[in-house]
Design a protein around this motif. Structure first.
Motif, short mmCIF file in Angstrom:
data_model
loop_
_atom_site.label_atom_id
_atom_site.label_comp_id
_atom_site.label_asym_id
_atom_site.label_seq_id
_atom_site.Cartn_x
_atom_site.Cartn_y
_atom_site.Cartn_z
N LEU A 160 0.84 -1.20 0.00
CA LEU A 160 0.00 0.00 0.00
C LEU A 160 0.88 1.25 0.00
O LEU A 160 0.66 2.16 -0.78
CB LEU A 160 -0.92 0.02 1.22
CG LEU A 160 -1.96 -1.09 1.29
CD1 LEU A 160 -2.75 -0.98 2.59
CD2 LEU A 160 -2.89 -1.02 0.10
N PHE A 161 1.86 1.26 0.90
CA PHE A 161 2.80 2.38 0.96
C PHE A 161 3.97 2.02 1.86
O PHE A 161 3.90 1.07 2.63
CB PHE A 161 2.13 3.68 1.42
CG PHE A 161 1.56 3.63 2.82
CD1 PHE A 161 2.32 4.03 3.91
CD2 PHE A 161 0.26 3.20 3.04
CE1 PHE A 161 1.79 3.98 5.19
CE2 PHE A 161 -0.28 3.16 4.31
CZ PHE A 161 0.49 3.55 5.38
N VAL A 173 6.87 -0.79 5.86
CA VAL A 173 6.05 -1.10 4.70
C VAL A 173 4.70 -1.58 5.21
O VAL A 173 4.62 -2.33 6.18
CB VAL A 173 6.72 -2.15 3.78
CG1 VAL A 173 7.00 -3.46 4.51
CG2 VAL A 173 5.89 -2.41 2.53
N VAL A 174 3.64 -1.11 4.56
CA VAL A 174 2.27 -1.52 4.90
C VAL A 174 1.72 -2.22 3.66
O VAL A 174 1.83 -1.71 2.54
CB VAL A 174 1.41 -0.29 5.28
CG1 VAL A 174 -0.02 -0.70 5.58
CG2 VAL A 174 2.04 0.44 6.47
N PHE A 175 1.17 -3.42 3.86
CA PHE A 175 0.78 -4.23 2.72
C PHE A 175 -0.45 -5.08 3.01
O PHE A 175 -0.85 -5.23 4.16
CB PHE A 175 1.95 -5.11 2.26
CG PHE A 175 2.56 -5.98 3.35
CD1 PHE A 175 2.19 -7.29 3.49
CD2 PHE A 175 3.51 -5.46 4.22
CE1 PHE A 175 2.75 -8.10 4.47
CE2 PHE A 175 4.09 -6.25 5.20
CZ PHE A 175 3.70 -7.57 5.33
N VAL A 176 -1.06 -5.59 1.93
CA VAL A 176 -2.25 -6.44 2.03
C VAL A 176 -2.06 -7.65 1.13
O VAL A 176 -1.26 -7.64 0.20
CB VAL A 176 -3.54 -5.69 1.60
CG1 VAL A 176 -3.86 -4.55 2.55
CG2 VAL A 176 -3.45 -5.20 0.17
N ASP A 177 -2.85 -8.69 1.41
CA ASP A 177 -2.91 -9.86 0.56
C ASP A 177 -4.02 -9.59 -0.47
O ASP A 177 -5.19 -9.52 -0.09
CB ASP A 177 -3.23 -11.11 1.39
CG ASP A 177 -3.29 -12.37 0.57
OD1 ASP A 177 -3.36 -12.30 -0.68
OD2 ASP A 177 -3.29 -13.46 1.18
N PRO A 178 -3.67 -9.41 -1.74
CA PRO A 178 -4.70 -9.07 -2.73
C PRO A 178 -5.72 -10.19 -2.96
O PRO A 178 -6.77 -9.95 -3.53
CB PRO A 178 -3.89 -8.79 -4.01
CG PRO A 178 -2.61 -9.52 -3.81
CD PRO A 178 -2.34 -9.53 -2.33
N VAL A 203 -0.20 6.30 11.29
CA VAL A 203 0.13 6.56 9.90
C VAL A 203 -0.91 5.92 8.99
O VAL A 203 -1.37 6.52 8.03
CB VAL A 203 1.56 6.07 9.56
CG1 VAL A 203 1.83 6.14 8.07
CG2 VAL A 203 2.60 6.87 10.34
N LEU A 204 -1.31 4.70 9.31
CA LEU A 204 -2.32 4.00 8.52
C LEU A 204 -3.65 4.75 8.57
O LEU A 204 -4.33 4.89 7.56
CB LEU A 204 -2.50 2.57 9.01
CG LEU A 204 -3.47 1.70 8.24
CD1 LEU A 204 -3.10 1.62 6.78
CD2 LEU A 204 -3.56 0.32 8.85
N GLY A 205 -4.01 5.27 9.75
CA GLY A 205 -5.23 6.06 9.87
C GLY A 205 -5.20 7.29 8.98
O GLY A 205 -6.17 7.62 8.31
#
Length: 82
Positions: free
Chosen positions: A22-23, A35-40, A73-75
């Motif tokens: 994500l960013f 690093v902020v990430f997701v499982d697509p 930061v995510l918020g």
């Protein structure tokens, strides 16, 4: 710096799974990069975060204060995306 928008992590079975970044951001106070990430492929909306070093190796976030900072930061990121 992580260059692409994909990173690979190993799941609990040792299988590599592609994650979507994500960013990324740096926290100078803590001297770390995150690093902020997701499982697509996961529709749950679960978001993951980790530290990473200059070689791109993922490192665990170890303290409660670090998690709180990442959540802030995510918020802010989520508010910008709305």
């Amino acid at each position: 710096m992580l260059d692409s928008n994909t990173l690979y992590v190993k799941d609990e079975n040792g299988k590599e799974v592609a994650m979507e970044i994500l960013f990324t951001f740096a926290n100078e106070e803590m001297g770390k990069q995150y690093v902020v990430f997701v499982d697509p492929n996961d529709d749950s909306g679960e978001v993951f975060a980790s530290c990473y070093d200059d070689e791109g190796n993922l490192l665990p976030i170890e303290s409660e204060s670090e998690w709180e900072m990442v959540e802030e930061v995510l918020g802010a990121f989520n508010e910008e995306e709305l």
